[in-house]
Design an enzyme around this catalytic site. Structure first.
Site, PDB file in Angstrom:
ATOM      1  CB  CYS A  33      -5.789  -0.082  -1.131  1.00 19.27           C
ATOM      2  SG  CYS A  33      -5.746   1.686  -1.373  1.00 19.27           S
ATOM      3  CB  CYS A 102       2.387  -6.917   0.996  1.00 17.66           C
ATOM      4  SG  CYS A 102       0.959  -7.172  -0.077  1.00 17.66           S
TER       5      CYS A 102
END
Lengths: 143, 397
Positions: A33, A102
């Protein structure tokens, strides 16, 4: 595209490194990812006395790791558990929508490190109140 | 504190407009603004300027001026070539062949056609990004109405065997389109020798202005219009001509193709020194694309254990403009479709950097990048959990 605060934490990341014999370690993310965070916590008397990280990822991933470790230092485990991804993003003066995952990763890393500690202590791991993987389905990596 | 220097290493994204090109364009904004479709004398000046530019482009491609059509850029040219051929030949068949590494202007156009009854074969490439001509021939069916294969790849710089691929298309009497946006000025192009029926160009990739491009259409090719309206471009592409842009495009292509060999020699020398320097200073790298069959200014290299966007941010902080095929820059989490097609593992493709050199670059630029980049990579590796266990041996080569 990034706030000054994100750039500051990206360029001068706080708490980079590992803690040997950490009380709890949280490893989240996936190289496929494009982001991995490892969070290391030292816990004494139920208080996080030190936090460090190692991160593979974009600018927002590094800044989120830096900010999240700053935010949990000095907090009790109960307080640190409540540090949400939104709190991390807000402390960074915002993240672009596509980079919100994030901050989610940072929250998950802290949670995982806390539960790693709890398991080592023979305690029940705490349950995630708001699992993020569904909320952010459009942003999660499909690999 | 001195002034921050800028080192531009993204010529595949766009180029500045050359002074000679701008000088040629300026009068057509102010003095010679007449609409070429009008009848009075000042319109004749505009018409003549377009004729000159058309001849300049035709000469650069070895084509006839009547086969050159000006468009708004590479994307329009690709759209026109593919949609125009598809709709004009739908009675003949509904099959299109392209590759997995095309620009999105080709890929998304093909995907659009797939939703409208066409079938598309996306040819694979080898680890260098090369299309296998035998594979192309095997993919051809009696329903195939178009083959579209890029001349040179924008990300990894691989130059495809266009003449050979074109010959196969010719043998089967199928129109052959190539997106030559990156190739022009770097590779000698001759549409006849290379069996090309349609070819897309974009002026801002060869030191011309943005907003103008070219579609070469071989005489006799059956193609529908994309932009309907007035009678401009011999009734093929409507809209009042972007005269200054067209003039700039013509002058720019003339300059870009005047000395391809000399240009290549200079740019390649800089590129080779930069690449060798990077490979000597930084361990755990992968050069993407072909070692020789690549654009002279292109470097595409992956650095293990780190992610591309964080590299770009640091480089930008030092004044270096570069790009990456990695996920984060484009706002999607998917890594480059080109790198994946070459079989590069996803986790390594995240750490890719593209440096494309051009006319502005100097030896001093190369030295500067070689000073900055190794520091950036090692700083990011130091904080990467994937780099664990690589210490010690990493700086010893």
């Amino acid at each position: 595209m990034y706030s000054d605060k994100v750039m500051d934490h990206f360029k001068n990341p706080r708490n980079v490194g590992e803690i040997e014999n950490a009380s709890g370690v949280g490893e989240v993310g996936n190289p496929v990812c494009g982001d991995i965070m490892n969070i290391y916590l030292t816990i004494e008397n139920n208080v996080i006395t030190d936090a460090k990280f190692k991160t593979f990822g974009c600018g927002a991933a590094i800044a989120s790791s830096s900010m999240a470790t700053e935010l949990v230092k000095g907090k009790t485990l109960e307080e640190a558990w409540e540090v949400s991804n939104k709190a991390v993003a807000e402390a960074l003066e915002g993240l672009p929508p596509v980079k919100m995952h994030c901050s989610v990763l940072a929250e998950e890393g802290i949670h995982k490190a806390i539960n790693d500690y709890r398991k080592k202590q023979g305690l029940e791991p705490w349950v995630e109140k708001n699992p993020h993987s569904h909320e952010h389905e459009d942003m999660t990596c499909e690999h | 504190m001195g002034e921050k220097r800028t080192v531009y290493l993204d010529h595949s994204a766009t180029t500045y407009v050359r002074k000679e090109v701008l000088d040629a364009m300026v009068p057509y904004f102010t003095d010679h603004f007449g609409n070429p479709s009008s009848i009075y004398h000042i319109a004749g000046v505009s018409r003549k300027a377009i004729d000159t530019a058309r001849a300049q482009v035709a000469k650069a491609l070895g084509a006839g001026p009547e086969e050159i059509y000006f468009t708004s850029g590479g994307s329009e040219s690709d759209n026109w070539a593919i949609k125009g051929i598809a709709s004009a030949n739908v009675k003949k068949g509904n099959h299109i062949i392209t590759t997995k590494i095309e620009h999105h202007a080709v890929l998304h156009t093909c995907e659009f056609l797939e939703k409208n009854g066409f079938t598309v074969t996306y040819l694979p490439v080898d680890k260098y990004g090369l299309v296998d001509p035998a594979e192309l021939e095997r993919a051809i069916t009696d329903k195939t109405i178009l083959i579209s294969i890029m001349y040179a790849n924008n990300e990894i710089g691989t130059i495809e065997p266009i003449a050979e691929l074109g010959a196969i298309a010719r043998k089967h009497k199928i129109p052959f389109h190539t997106d030559a946006v990156q190739a022009i000025g770097n590779v000698p192009i001759d549409v006849n020798a290379q069996n090309i029926d349609l070819l897309s160009l974009s002026a801002h990739k060869f030191y011309g202005p943005k907003g103008v491009g070219v579609l070469y259409i071989r005489k006799g090719t059956k193609i529908d219009n994309l932009i309907h309206g007035g009678g401009q471009e011999r009734r093929r592409r409507a809209g009042t001509e972007n005269i200054a842009g067209i003039v700039g495009c013509g002058r720019a292509i003339e300059l870009a193709t005047a000395d391809i060999e000399g240009h290549n020699k200079r740019i390649r020398a800089l590129r080779d020194r930069l690449l060798a320097g990077i490979q000597a200073a930084i361990p755990h790298t992968h050069l993407n694309g072909h070692p020789e069959k690549r654009l002279p200014g292109n470097i595409n290299i992956s650095f293990e254990f780190i992610e591309g966007e964080s590299m770009l941010l640091w480089l930008d902080d030092e004044g270096i403009c570069a790009s990456t095929g990695s996920a984060c820059t484009s706002g999607s989490l998917e890594p480059s479709h080109v790198l994946l097609a070459t079989g590069l593992p996803v986790e390594i493709s995240h750490g890719s950097l593209r440096l494309t050199l051009g006319n502005v670059n100097t030896d001093a630029d190369v030295d500067f990048v070689l000073e900055v980049l190794p520091k950036v990579v090692s700083r990011l590796r130091e904080m990467s959990p994937l780099y664990k266990g690589k210490h010690g041996g990493c700086n010893v080569q």
